[in-house]
Each structure stands twice: as structure tokens, then as C-alpha cells.
Design an enzyme around this catalytic site. Structure first.
Site, PDB file in Angstrom:
ATOM      1  N   CYS A  96       0.819  -1.213   0.000  1.00 45.31           N
ATOM      2  CA  CYS A  96       0.000   0.000   0.000  1.00 45.31           C
ATOM      3  C   CYS A  96       0.857   1.269   0.000  1.00 45.31           C
ATOM      4  CB  CYS A  96      -1.002  -0.054   1.147  1.00 45.31           C
ATOM      5  SG  CYS A  96      -2.412   1.027   0.856  1.00 45.31           S
ATOM      6  N   HIS A 202      -3.296  -5.915   2.540  1.00 38.93           N
ATOM      7  CA  HIS A 202      -2.914  -6.044   3.953  1.00 38.93           C
ATOM      8  C   HIS A 202      -3.463  -7.380   4.437  1.00 38.93           C
ATOM      9  CE1 HIS A 202      -1.783  -1.815   4.313  1.00 38.93           C
ATOM     10  NE2 HIS A 202      -2.934  -1.467   3.791  1.00 38.93           N
TER      11      HIS A 202
END
Ligand code: GLN
Length: 263
Positions: A96, A202
Site C-alpha cells: 500500500c 494487507h
């Protein structure tokens, strides 16, 4: 398996800035999968302001908020150590915000473009859409080994939480295609250039996706295969999460602002 003689050196970069989403668990997963195979591991964490080693085999960069990620990009650009390590063949796994700062540019907390590290051929931009928040599933995820062989990673599962969207450039390969969620924002998920791999997953991603963890380890160890581990428990958990995502049991609640915007 013909593992290298020496220890595998793992480096977690700036967990004080890029540690918001639990991505530090990725290093734990890699260290444990190496230990289970009897391969020595040296795991270091480097906080912002500390000197970054350029001699590690694999660097992990996690997710974070817009302000700290700008600070992390500046620190890593000034250090130059990550660039030297990649030039020498190090593997990088970035999640990310980590992926965004490895690209050519990304927006800061004011929406102003900041220079990235240029280790991934992609740009990240703000879009007039709500944050991408929720479960993220991909299909057709593959990685290419040192000998050019392509390995399928099956379904990748995780969660995403990001405002920026990422456009892979011509020299990059996407990690996979999006089944559920947004990923990069154009139907693709993740960006790969050589042995530098970024993703919006994630989870931590490597806990949820042992095939991805082992793909990184094969790059590091420069082997085609690794000894099998018993991932039965992980696979059972994966199937539960994949099914829940497909049934939208884990869909994020929308805010009233999103509802009024009709999104
Ligand atoms: N701050 C970035 C964004 O919102 C990355 C967030 C994250 O790392 N989860 O786009």
C-alpha cells in the site's frame, strides 16, 4: 532444496512510520517459514532517522498514512541504501503506502504530488471516489522466477484501505487481477518490476497467502523449489475468508456521505 549457506537478512523499513496496518507481520511470516526449513534468519528493523543497511536480502515496506509515507519516501531517497540494495539484487516487498512511495510519484496529505523512489514503474493519484476499504481478492496472480518460469499464486486474499489509486506503467507487470475490491483501481492489483513487488493487500498479506511468501523466498534464495510446509490450517482459514468476501459478509459499511454521493 539448495539453500544458500549464509543467513537470509530481512529488513523491515521504518515501522514507526509505516506500521499502521499490521504489515510488520509479513516479516514474522518470512522468518518463520525460513526457520521451519532450517534456514538461518537475521531480522532487523530500521526506524526513521536510523541508517538503512544496503546489504540485506529482502526489504519490507508497510502501509501507512499520507503524512508519514511522505516522510518515509524522503528518508529513503536521502539514504540511497534501498536503491543500492535493489541494484545489487535485493528483493523488496511493499504494501500500500509502501508500494506508492516506491513508484514514480504519489500524493501527499494535501493531494500534492511527491516524488517516489522510482523502483516501481507506476504512479499513484487521488481520484474522486471514496477510499477503497474492505476485502480484496485477486485471481490470475503470478510471479516470474529467476529462470523466467511463471508460477501461479492462486487466489490472493487480504484487505485494503487506501485513498490513492495506482496506474502501472509500461515496464511493470500487475501482480494479479481484481475479483473483489479495488486494488490498483483499474482492475489490476499490485505492481512488479523485477524483484520489487508492491501490493494493496494487507492481512498481513504473507500470513494470508503463503504461496506469495514462498515466491519471495525463492527469489531471495535463488531456488526453483522450496521444501513443502504443512499449511493445512492456513488454507482452512483462507477458504473461510475467501468465501466470506465472495458472499460480501465483510463488505465495509458505507458512510452517509458515500450514500448521498450515490457510490
Ligand atoms: N496513505 C495511502 C492512501 O490512503 C496508503 C494507505 C495504506 O497504506 N493503507 O492511499
Amino acid at each position: 532444496m539448495t539453500a544458500r549457506e549464509s543467513l537470509v537478512r530481512l529488513c523491515v523499513l521504518y515501522p514507526d512510520l509505516l506500521g499502521t496496518y499490521g504489515d510488520g507481520g509479513n516479516a514474522t511470516v518470512l522468518a518463520q517459514r525460513l526457520a521451519w526449513r532450517g534456514i538461518g534468519v537475521d531480522l532487523v528493523s530500521v526506524e526513521s532517522g536510523e541508517s538503512v543497511p544496503d546489504s540485506c536480502d529482502l526489504y519490507l515496506v508497510g502501509g501507512g498514512e499520507d503524512g508519514p509515507q511522505t516522510q518515509a519516501a524522503r528518508g529513503l531517497a536521502a539514504s540511497g541504501a534501498l536503491h543500492r540494495a535493489v541494484d545489487a539484487g535485493a528483493v523488496v516487498f511493499a504494501v500500500c503506502a509502501g508500494m506508492q512511495i516506491l513508484g514514480e510519484r504519489f500524493p501527499d496529505r494535501h493531494g500534492i504530488d511527491q516524488p517516489g523512489l522510482g523502483l516501481l514503474d507506476c504512479i499513484t493519484m487521488r481520484v474522486d471516489r471514496p477510499r477503497a476499504v474492505g476485502e480484496l481478492l485477486t485471481y490470475d496472480a503470478t510471479v516470474t522466477g529467476s529462470g523466467g518460469e511463471v508460477t501461479s499464486l492462486g487466489t490472493l486474499t487480504g484487505f485494503e484501505n487506501h485513498g490513492g489509486r495506482t496506474v502501472p506503467g509500461p515496464s511493470a507487470t500487475a501482480l494479479g487481477r481484481v475479483e473483489i475490491g479495488e486494488g490498483n483501481g483499474d482492475g489490476s492489483e499490485g505492481v512488479v518490476n523485477g524483484r520489487v513487488l508492491g501490493t494493496y493487500l494487507h492481512g498481513p498479506a504473507l500470513a494470508r497467502n503463503p504461496l506469495l511468501a514462498d515466491a519471495l523466498l525463492r527469489w531471495v534464495l535463488q531456488v526453483d523449489t522450496l521444501s513443502e510446509l504443512d499449511d493445512t490450517d492456513v488454507e482452512a482459514l483462507r477458504q473461510t475468508r475467501i468465501a466470506a468476501a465472495r458472499q460480501h459478509e465483510l463488505a465495509p459499511r458505507r458512510t452517509w456521505r458515500d450514500r448521498l454521493r450515490g457510490s
